[in-house]
Motif scaffolding. Sequence first.
Motif, PDB file in Angstrom:
ATOM      1  N   TYR A  25       0.839  -1.027  -0.090  1.00 28.66           N
ATOM      2  CA  TYR A  25       0.228   0.149   0.281  1.00 28.66           C
ATOM      3  C   TYR A  25       0.881   1.451   0.379  1.00 28.66           C
ATOM      4  O   TYR A  25       1.985   1.735   0.125  1.00 28.66           O
ATOM      5  CB  TYR A  25      -0.775  -0.179   1.037  1.00 28.66           C
ATOM      6  N   GLN A  27       0.246   5.951  -1.227  1.00 28.00           N
ATOM      7  CA  GLN A  27      -1.050   6.790  -0.411  1.00 28.00           C
ATOM      8  C   GLN A  27      -0.252   7.709  -2.104  1.00 28.00           C
ATOM      9  O   GLN A  27       1.182   7.823  -2.041  1.00 28.00           O
ATOM     10  CB  GLN A  27      -0.962   7.534   0.551  1.00 28.00           C
ATOM     11  N   GLY A  30      -3.355  11.902  -2.152  1.00 28.91           N
ATOM     12  CA  GLY A  30      -4.065  11.409  -0.960  1.00 28.91           C
ATOM     13  C   GLY A  30      -5.056   9.933  -1.485  1.00 28.91           C
ATOM     14  O   GLY A  30      -5.665  10.258  -0.479  1.00 28.91           O
ATOM     15  N   ALA A  31      -5.400  10.138  -2.227  1.00 30.20           N
ATOM     16  CA  ALA A  31      -5.426   8.334  -2.682  1.00 30.20           C
ATOM     17  C   ALA A  31      -4.905   7.588  -2.168  1.00 30.20           C
ATOM     18  O   ALA A  31      -3.245   7.535  -2.180  1.00 30.20           O
ATOM     19  CB  ALA A  31      -5.510   8.276  -3.714  1.00 30.20           C
ATOM     20  N   TRP A  32      -5.558   6.067  -1.534  1.00 30.30           N
ATOM     21  CA  TRP A  32      -4.504   5.134  -0.717  1.00 30.30           C
ATOM     22  C   TRP A  32      -4.806   4.403  -2.011  1.00 30.30           C
ATOM     23  O   TRP A  32      -5.800   4.099  -2.453  1.00 30.30           O
ATOM     24  CB  TRP A  32      -5.443   4.556   0.195  1.00 30.30           C
ATOM     25  N   ASP A  46      -9.539   6.057  -0.808  1.00 32.16           N
ATOM     26  CA  ASP A  46      -9.778   7.232  -0.209  1.00 32.16           C
ATOM     27  C   ASP A  46      -8.751   6.799   1.193  1.00 32.16           C
ATOM     28  O   ASP A  46      -8.704   8.071   1.330  1.00 32.16           O
ATOM     29  CB  ASP A  46     -11.554   8.167   0.582  1.00 32.16           C
ATOM     30  N   THR A  47      -9.058   5.615   1.859  1.00 30.37           N
ATOM     31  CA  THR A  47      -8.442   5.535   3.038  1.00 30.37           C
ATOM     32  C   THR A  47      -7.870   4.281   3.075  1.00 30.37           C
ATOM     33  O   THR A  47      -7.999   3.554   1.893  1.00 30.37           O
ATOM     34  CB  THR A  47      -9.412   5.358   3.838  1.00 30.37           C
ATOM     35  N   LEU A  48      -6.188   4.359   4.312  1.00 36.19           N
ATOM     36  CA  LEU A  48      -6.008   3.011   4.309  1.00 36.19           C
ATOM     37  C   LEU A  48      -7.229   1.247   4.631  1.00 36.19           C
ATOM     38  O   LEU A  48      -6.795   0.232   3.161  1.00 36.19           O
ATOM     39  CB  LEU A  48      -4.825   2.937   5.212  1.00 36.19           C
ATOM     40  N   GLU A  49      -7.914   1.660   5.254  1.00 35.98           N
ATOM     41  CA  GLU A  49      -8.372   0.669   5.479  1.00 35.98           C
ATOM     42  C   GLU A  49      -9.449   0.441   4.141  1.00 35.98           C
ATOM     43  O   GLU A  49      -9.755  -1.475   4.072  1.00 35.98           O
ATOM     44  CB  GLU A  49      -9.389   0.544   6.813  1.00 35.98           C
ATOM     45  N   GLY A  50      -9.566   1.103   3.844  1.00 34.49           N
ATOM     46  CA  GLY A  50     -10.731   0.925   2.472  1.00 34.49           C
ATOM     47  C   GLY A  50     -10.161   0.514   1.064  1.00 34.49           C
ATOM     48  O   GLY A  50     -10.310  -0.554   0.597  1.00 34.49           O
ATOM     49  N   ARG A  52      -7.381  -1.453   1.707  1.00 37.49           N
ATOM     50  CA  ARG A  52      -7.226  -3.141   1.745  1.00 37.49           C
ATOM     51  C   ARG A  52      -8.284  -3.695   1.565  1.00 37.49           C
ATOM     52  O   ARG A  52      -7.721  -4.775   1.573  1.00 37.49           O
ATOM     53  CB  ARG A  52      -6.485  -2.693   4.022  1.00 37.49           C
TER      54      ARG A  52
END
Length: 108
Positions: A25, A27, A30-32, A46-50, A52
Amino acid sequence: MQEHMHFFQYRNKKPKGFVHLTFQYAQDDGAWIGECVELGTTTEADTLEGARNGLRGAVTLQLEQMEQLGHIAAFLQERHVKVQPVKAPARASSRAWVASEPELTKGA
Protein backbone atom coordinates in the motif's frame (compact mmCIF):
# COMPACT_ATOMS: atom_id res chain seq x y z
CA MET A 1 3.08 -0.55 4.13
CA GLN A 2 3.00 -4.22 3.30
CA GLU A 3 0.97 -7.16 4.54
CA HIS A 4 0.99 -10.87 3.83
CA MET A 5 -2.23 -12.75 3.29
CA HIS A 6 -3.10 -16.41 3.06
CA PHE A 7 -6.01 -17.29 0.83
CA PHE A 8 -7.40 -20.76 1.56
CA GLN A 9 -8.75 -22.85 -1.31
CA TYR A 10 -11.77 -25.09 -0.61
CA ARG A 11 -13.29 -28.04 -2.46
CA ASN A 12 -16.53 -29.63 -1.27
CA LYS A 13 -16.44 -27.31 1.78
CA LYS A 14 -13.08 -28.75 2.91
CA PRO A 15 -9.72 -26.97 2.77
CA LYS A 16 -7.51 -28.07 -0.11
CA GLY A 17 -4.57 -25.68 0.28
CA PHE A 18 -3.57 -22.04 0.50
CA VAL A 19 -1.57 -19.40 -1.35
CA HIS A 20 0.65 -16.79 0.29
CA LEU A 21 0.27 -13.33 -1.27
CA THR A 22 1.91 -9.96 -0.61
CA PHE A 23 -0.15 -6.77 -0.52
CA GLN A 24 1.58 -3.38 -0.73
CA TYR A 25 0.00 0.00 0.00
CA ALA A 26 1.13 3.54 -0.76
CA GLN A 27 -0.50 6.94 -0.58
CA ASP A 28 -0.53 8.95 -3.81
CA ASP A 29 -2.12 12.41 -4.06
CA GLY A 30 -4.34 11.71 -1.04
CA ALA A 31 -5.59 8.34 -2.31
CA TRP A 32 -4.44 4.95 -1.07
CA ILE A 33 -3.30 2.48 -3.72
CA GLY A 34 -3.18 -1.23 -2.92
CA GLU A 35 -1.50 -3.90 -5.05
CA CYS A 36 -1.19 -7.67 -4.82
CA VAL A 37 2.43 -8.12 -5.89
CA GLU A 38 2.06 -11.68 -7.18
CA LEU A 39 -1.23 -11.27 -9.08
CA GLY A 40 -0.95 -7.63 -10.18
CA THR A 41 -4.39 -6.82 -8.81
CA THR A 42 -4.80 -3.18 -7.74
CA THR A 43 -7.33 -1.03 -5.94
CA GLU A 44 -7.69 2.61 -4.93
CA ALA A 45 -9.57 4.16 -2.01
CA ASP A 46 -9.73 7.31 0.10
CA THR A 47 -8.46 5.50 3.21
CA LEU A 48 -5.93 2.78 3.95
CA GLU A 49 -8.67 0.60 5.43
CA GLY A 50 -10.73 1.07 2.27
CA ALA A 51 -7.77 0.05 0.10
CA ARG A 52 -7.11 -3.00 2.29
CA ASN A 53 -10.74 -4.14 2.18
CA GLY A 54 -11.04 -3.43 -1.54
CA LEU A 55 -7.87 -5.34 -2.41
CA ARG A 56 -8.84 -8.33 -0.27
CA GLY A 57 -12.23 -8.43 -2.00
CA ALA A 58 -10.77 -7.98 -5.49
CA VAL A 59 -8.23 -10.78 -5.01
CA THR A 60 -10.88 -13.10 -3.57
CA LEU A 61 -13.15 -12.40 -6.55
CA GLN A 62 -10.26 -12.91 -9.00
CA LEU A 63 -9.33 -16.27 -7.46
CA GLU A 64 -12.96 -17.43 -7.33
CA GLN A 65 -13.58 -16.47 -10.96
CA MET A 66 -10.46 -18.31 -12.15
CA GLU A 67 -11.60 -21.33 -10.10
CA GLN A 68 -15.10 -21.26 -11.64
CA LEU A 69 -13.68 -20.98 -15.16
CA GLY A 70 -11.37 -23.94 -14.52
CA HIS A 71 -8.23 -21.85 -15.06
CA ILE A 72 -6.94 -21.50 -11.49
CA ALA A 73 -3.96 -23.88 -11.84
CA ALA A 74 -2.65 -22.20 -15.00
CA PHE A 75 -3.41 -18.71 -13.64
CA LEU A 76 -1.36 -19.33 -10.48
CA GLN A 77 1.41 -21.17 -12.31
CA GLU A 78 1.89 -18.27 -14.76
CA ARG A 79 2.36 -15.98 -11.77
CA HIS A 80 4.70 -18.39 -9.94
CA VAL A 81 2.23 -18.81 -7.06
CA LYS A 82 2.14 -22.28 -5.51
CA VAL A 83 -0.80 -23.77 -3.64
CA GLN A 84 0.61 -25.04 -0.35
CA PRO A 85 -0.98 -28.01 1.42
CA VAL A 86 -3.06 -27.33 4.51
CA LYS A 87 -1.30 -28.92 7.49
CA ALA A 88 -3.88 -28.10 10.14
CA PRO A 89 -7.65 -28.39 9.91
CA ALA A 90 -9.28 -25.14 8.78
CA ARG A 91 -12.90 -24.11 9.19
CA ALA A 92 -15.39 -25.36 6.63
CA SER A 93 -16.52 -22.96 3.91
CA SER A 94 -18.95 -23.02 1.03
CA ARG A 95 -16.80 -20.45 -0.84
CA ALA A 96 -13.96 -21.49 -3.16
CA TRP A 97 -11.41 -19.02 -1.65
CA VAL A 98 -11.28 -17.42 1.83
CA ALA A 99 -8.77 -14.81 3.07
CA SER A 100 -6.96 -15.11 6.38
CA GLU A 101 -6.22 -12.27 8.75
CA PRO A 102 -3.29 -10.20 7.44
CA GLU A 103 0.26 -10.23 8.81
CA LEU A 104 1.35 -6.58 8.71
CA THR A 105 4.91 -5.43 8.11
CA LYS A 106 6.24 -1.90 7.79
CA GLY A 107 7.99 -0.74 4.63
CA ALA A 108 7.57 -1.53 0.98
